[in-house]
Design a protein around this motif. Sequence first.
Motif, PDB file in Angstrom:
ATOM      1  N   PRO A  11       0.809  -1.232   0.000  1.00  0.00           N
ATOM      2  CA  PRO A  11       0.000   0.000   0.000  1.00  0.00           C
ATOM      3  C   PRO A  11       0.834   1.270   0.000  1.00  0.00           C
ATOM      4  CG  PRO A  11      -0.880  -1.569   1.568  1.00  0.00           C
ATOM      5  CD  PRO A  11       0.392  -2.171   1.056  1.00  0.00           C
ATOM      6  N   ALA A  12       1.903   1.282   0.774  1.00  0.00           N
ATOM      7  CA  ALA A  12       2.727   2.486   0.855  1.00  0.00           C
ATOM      8  C   ALA A  12       3.339   2.824  -0.493  1.00  0.00           C
ATOM      9  CB  ALA A  12       3.839   2.296   1.894  1.00  0.00           C
ATOM     10  N   LEU A  13       3.720   1.798  -1.224  1.00  0.00           N
ATOM     11  CA  LEU A  13       4.302   2.017  -2.541  1.00  0.00           C
ATOM     12  C   LEU A  13       3.245   2.491  -3.519  1.00  0.00           C
ATOM     13  CD1 LEU A  13       6.440   1.878  -4.722  1.00  0.00           C
ATOM     14  CD2 LEU A  13       6.173  -0.595  -4.781  1.00  0.00           C
ATOM     15  N   LEU A  14       2.065   1.942  -3.418  1.00  0.00           N
ATOM     16  CA  LEU A  14       0.967   2.366  -4.290  1.00  0.00           C
ATOM     17  C   LEU A  14       0.677   3.846  -4.088  1.00  0.00           C
ATOM     18  CD1 LEU A  14      -1.378  -0.733  -3.942  1.00  0.00           C
ATOM     19  CD2 LEU A  14      -0.202   0.039  -6.006  1.00  0.00           C
ATOM     20  N   LYS A  20       3.946  10.244  -7.260  1.00  0.00           N
ATOM     21  CA  LYS A  20       5.108  10.610  -8.059  1.00  0.00           C
ATOM     22  C   LYS A  20       5.014  10.237  -9.541  1.00  0.00           C
ATOM     23  CE  LYS A  20       7.605  12.134  -4.554  1.00  0.00           C
ATOM     24  NZ  LYS A  20       8.390  11.190  -3.753  1.00  0.00           N
ATOM     25  N   ALA A  21       4.260   9.195  -9.828  1.00  0.00           N
ATOM     26  CA  ALA A  21       4.219   8.739 -11.221  1.00  0.00           C
ATOM     27  C   ALA A  21       3.162   9.492 -12.007  1.00  0.00           C
ATOM     28  CB  ALA A  21       3.945   7.242 -11.267  1.00  0.00           C
ATOM     29  N   LYS A  22       3.454   9.669 -13.285  1.00  0.00           N
ATOM     30  CA  LYS A  22       2.500  10.361 -14.144  1.00  0.00           C
ATOM     31  C   LYS A  22       1.952   9.399 -15.190  1.00  0.00           C
ATOM     32  CE  LYS A  22       5.678  13.089 -15.105  1.00  0.00           C
ATOM     33  NZ  LYS A  22       6.567  13.960 -15.865  1.00  0.00           N
ATOM     34  N   ARG A  23       0.725   9.653 -15.541  1.00  0.00           N
ATOM     35  CA  ARG A  23       0.103   8.907 -16.637  1.00  0.00           C
ATOM     36  C   ARG A  23       0.527   9.532 -17.949  1.00  0.00           C
ATOM     37  NH1 ARG A  23      -3.513   4.423 -16.918  1.00  0.00           N
ATOM     38  NH2 ARG A  23      -3.940   3.879 -14.751  1.00  0.00           N
ATOM     39  N   GLN A  24       0.716   8.685 -18.947  1.00  0.00           N
ATOM     40  CA  GLN A  24       1.054   9.222 -20.260  1.00  0.00           C
ATOM     41  C   GLN A  24       0.501   8.298 -21.332  1.00  0.00           C
ATOM     42  OE1 GLN A  24       5.224  10.238 -20.721  1.00  0.00           O
ATOM     43  NE2 GLN A  24       5.020  10.176 -22.944  1.00  0.00           N
ATOM     44  N   SER A  25      -0.150   8.895 -22.311  1.00  0.00           N
ATOM     45  CA  SER A  25      -0.677   8.091 -23.412  1.00  0.00           C
ATOM     46  C   SER A  25       0.095   8.401 -24.683  1.00  0.00           C
ATOM     47  CB  SER A  25      -2.156   8.405 -23.628  1.00  0.00           C
ATOM     48  OG  SER A  25      -2.905   7.975 -22.522  1.00  0.00           O
ATOM     49  N   VAL A  26       0.447   7.376 -25.401  1.00  0.00           N
ATOM     50  CA  VAL A  26       1.138   7.577 -26.673  1.00  0.00           C
ATOM     51  C   VAL A  26       0.389   6.839 -27.769  1.00  0.00           C
ATOM     52  CG1 VAL A  26       3.430   7.969 -25.723  1.00  0.00           C
ATOM     53  CG2 VAL A  26       2.664   5.646 -26.142  1.00  0.00           C
ATOM     54  N   ILE A  35      17.727   6.043 -29.453  1.00  0.00           N
ATOM     55  CA  ILE A  35      19.086   5.674 -29.105  1.00  0.00           C
ATOM     56  C   ILE A  35      19.910   6.925 -28.831  1.00  0.00           C
ATOM     57  CG2 ILE A  35      21.215   4.669 -30.016  1.00  0.00           C
ATOM     58  CD1 ILE A  35      19.505   2.619 -31.447  1.00  0.00           C
ATOM     59  N   GLY A  36      20.666   6.897 -27.746  1.00  0.00           N
ATOM     60  CA  GLY A  36      21.500   8.036 -27.418  1.00  0.00           C
ATOM     61  C   GLY A  36      20.849   9.009 -26.449  1.00  0.00           C
ATOM     62  N   GLN A  37      19.531   8.944 -26.351  1.00  0.00           N
ATOM     63  CA  GLN A  37      18.846   9.817 -25.411  1.00  0.00           C
ATOM     64  C   GLN A  37      19.134   9.367 -23.982  1.00  0.00           C
ATOM     65  OE1 GLN A  37      14.758   9.840 -27.567  1.00  0.00           O
ATOM     66  NE2 GLN A  37      14.628  11.395 -25.976  1.00  0.00           N
ATOM     67  N   THR A  38      19.091  10.316 -23.086  1.00  0.00           N
ATOM     68  CA  THR A  38      19.297   9.955 -21.690  1.00  0.00           C
ATOM     69  C   THR A  38      17.959   9.595 -21.063  1.00  0.00           C
ATOM     70  OG1 THR A  38      20.923  11.738 -21.730  1.00  0.00           O
ATOM     71  CG2 THR A  38      20.555  10.629 -19.636  1.00  0.00           C
ATOM     72  N   VAL A  39      18.004   8.585 -20.247  1.00  0.00           N
ATOM     73  CA  VAL A  39      16.777   8.121 -19.610  1.00  0.00           C
ATOM     74  C   VAL A  39      16.479   8.993 -18.400  1.00  0.00           C
ATOM     75  CG1 VAL A  39      15.603   6.147 -18.626  1.00  0.00           C
ATOM     76  CG2 VAL A  39      17.391   5.801 -20.327  1.00  0.00           C
ATOM     77  N   LYS A  40      15.335   9.647 -18.440  1.00  0.00           N
ATOM     78  CA  LYS A  40      14.985  10.515 -17.327  1.00  0.00           C
ATOM     79  C   LYS A  40      13.854   9.937 -16.487  1.00  0.00           C
ATOM     80  CE  LYS A  40      13.739  13.685 -20.112  1.00  0.00           C
ATOM     81  NZ  LYS A  40      13.834  12.976 -21.398  1.00  0.00           N
ATOM     82  N   GLN A  41      13.183   8.954 -17.081  1.00  0.00           N
ATOM     83  CA  GLN A  41      12.076   8.368 -16.344  1.00  0.00           C
ATOM     84  C   GLN A  41      11.859   6.922 -16.790  1.00  0.00           C
ATOM     85  OE1 GLN A  41       9.144  11.192 -17.381  1.00  0.00           O
ATOM     86  NE2 GLN A  41       9.021  10.576 -19.519  1.00  0.00           N
ATOM     87  N   ILE A  42      11.201   6.192 -15.951  1.00  0.00           N
ATOM     88  CA  ILE A  42      10.982   4.777 -16.233  1.00  0.00           C
ATOM     89  C   ILE A  42       9.539   4.541 -16.638  1.00  0.00           C
ATOM     90  CG2 ILE A  42      10.968   2.470 -15.235  1.00  0.00           C
ATOM     91  CD1 ILE A  42      13.034   4.148 -13.201  1.00  0.00           C
ATOM     92  N   PRO A  43       9.352   4.035 -17.832  1.00  0.00           N
ATOM     93  CA  PRO A  43       7.980   3.786 -18.266  1.00  0.00           C
ATOM     94  C   PRO A  43       7.507   2.384 -17.884  1.00  0.00           C
ATOM     95  CG  PRO A  43       9.492   3.530 -20.106  1.00  0.00           C
ATOM     96  CD  PRO A  43      10.322   3.725 -18.877  1.00  0.00           C
ATOM     97  N   VAL A 101       7.644   6.838 -14.150  1.00  0.00           N
ATOM     98  CA  VAL A 101       8.195   7.086 -12.828  1.00  0.00           C
ATOM     99  C   VAL A 101       9.498   7.858 -12.993  1.00  0.00           C
ATOM    100  CG1 VAL A 101       9.071   5.999 -10.734  1.00  0.00           C
ATOM    101  CG2 VAL A 101       7.209   4.917 -12.005  1.00  0.00           C
ATOM    102  N   PRO A 102       9.630   9.000 -12.363  1.00  0.00           N
ATOM    103  CA  PRO A 102      10.894   9.739 -12.462  1.00  0.00           C
ATOM    104  C   PRO A 102      12.024   8.955 -11.812  1.00  0.00           C
ATOM    105  CG  PRO A 102       9.458  10.709 -10.809  1.00  0.00           C
ATOM    106  CD  PRO A 102       8.650   9.672 -11.519  1.00  0.00           C
ATOM    107  N   ILE A 103      13.205   9.012 -12.424  1.00  0.00           N
ATOM    108  CA  ILE A 103      14.297   8.194 -11.895  1.00  0.00           C
ATOM    109  C   ILE A 103      14.787   8.692 -10.542  1.00  0.00           C
ATOM    110  CG2 ILE A 103      15.104   7.476 -14.165  1.00  0.00           C
ATOM    111  CD1 ILE A 103      17.420   9.538 -13.692  1.00  0.00           C
ATOM    112  N   SER A 104      14.413   9.903 -10.200  1.00  0.00           N
ATOM    113  CA  SER A 104      14.894  10.462  -8.931  1.00  0.00           C
ATOM    114  C   SER A 104      14.431   9.648  -7.728  1.00  0.00           C
ATOM    115  CB  SER A 104      14.407  11.913  -8.794  1.00  0.00           C
ATOM    116  OG  SER A 104      13.023  11.995  -9.033  1.00  0.00           O
ATOM    117  N   VAL A 105      13.356   8.927  -7.884  1.00  0.00           N
ATOM    118  CA  VAL A 105      12.855   8.176  -6.735  1.00  0.00           C
ATOM    119  C   VAL A 105      13.379   6.745  -6.682  1.00  0.00           C
ATOM    120  CG1 VAL A 105      10.735   9.535  -6.706  1.00  0.00           C
ATOM    121  CG2 VAL A 105      10.787   7.371  -7.945  1.00  0.00           C
ATOM    122  N   MET A 106      14.093   6.356  -7.735  1.00  0.00           N
ATOM    123  CA  MET A 106      14.531   4.973  -7.844  1.00  0.00           C
ATOM    124  C   MET A 106      15.313   4.465  -6.632  1.00  0.00           C
ATOM    125  SD  MET A 106      13.718   2.954 -10.212  1.00  0.00           S
ATOM    126  CE  MET A 106      15.088   1.830 -10.459  1.00  0.00           C
TER     127      MET A 106
END
Length: 207
Positions: A11-14, A20-26, A35-43, A101-106
């Motif tokens: 529950p605490a993680l949920l 912290k996590a954002k919804r995103q639709s593509v 390729i070559g881009q820096t990873v700033k967030q985890i999908p 999920v932003p990588i800052s919380v990893m």
Amino acid sequence: MTDYFKTIFEPALLAELEKKAKRQSVKAGDVILGIGQTVKQIPIVVKGSVKISRTDEEGRELLLYYINPNETCAMTFTCCMQQYPSEIKAVAEEDTDLLVVPISVMDEWLVKFPTWKSFVMKTIRGRFNELLKTLDQVAFQKLDERLVSYLKEKSKATGSALINLSHQQIADELATSRVVISRLLKKLENDGKLLLYRNQVKILRDL
DNA sequence: ACATTAAGTGATT
DNA sequence: AATCACTTAATGT
């Protein structure tokens, strides 16, 4: 949040995810990560699917794997932890909903939430085993088996026995030529495992 | 009916 | 298994 995550995350993680996590639709075909881009967030894929591939210098594409709902990308973790640029390309295979999920919380989550850690480890272990498997297949030059597992993978991903791909498209993904794919498919058809049409393949048994 | 694109096939390396 | 050259079949205009 999907029911699946409710069952595996505490529950605490949920609650943290909600915060912290954002919804995103593509949309289908959208490039999520080049390729070559820096990873700033985890999908994390919630709905739909994402294709992960690698391209060589000549622009040839090699399919690595698909990310299906409730899964995330193992490469992302390995890249993001130390802020390395991405080795892979992520493209939405269909219209897809993501939880990013932003990588800052990893770092924090990994120590704080055991269920998060096992989720991460599970996806890395799963992909690693899979990559070993394809490495075996390539090393032993069994393209026919690779093709069969590719088709299985495809029909599982789409939930249908009908696969809407031309021989050329299949060849591109397996980094081979169309002629070879045509011949192998023909053989499978003669064995009564498939039916071939223009731009689509129908799987008859579970191969 | 014609042009275009996908798929099938034999021969060669 | 890849490439070439060519045929045949399906599809779009």
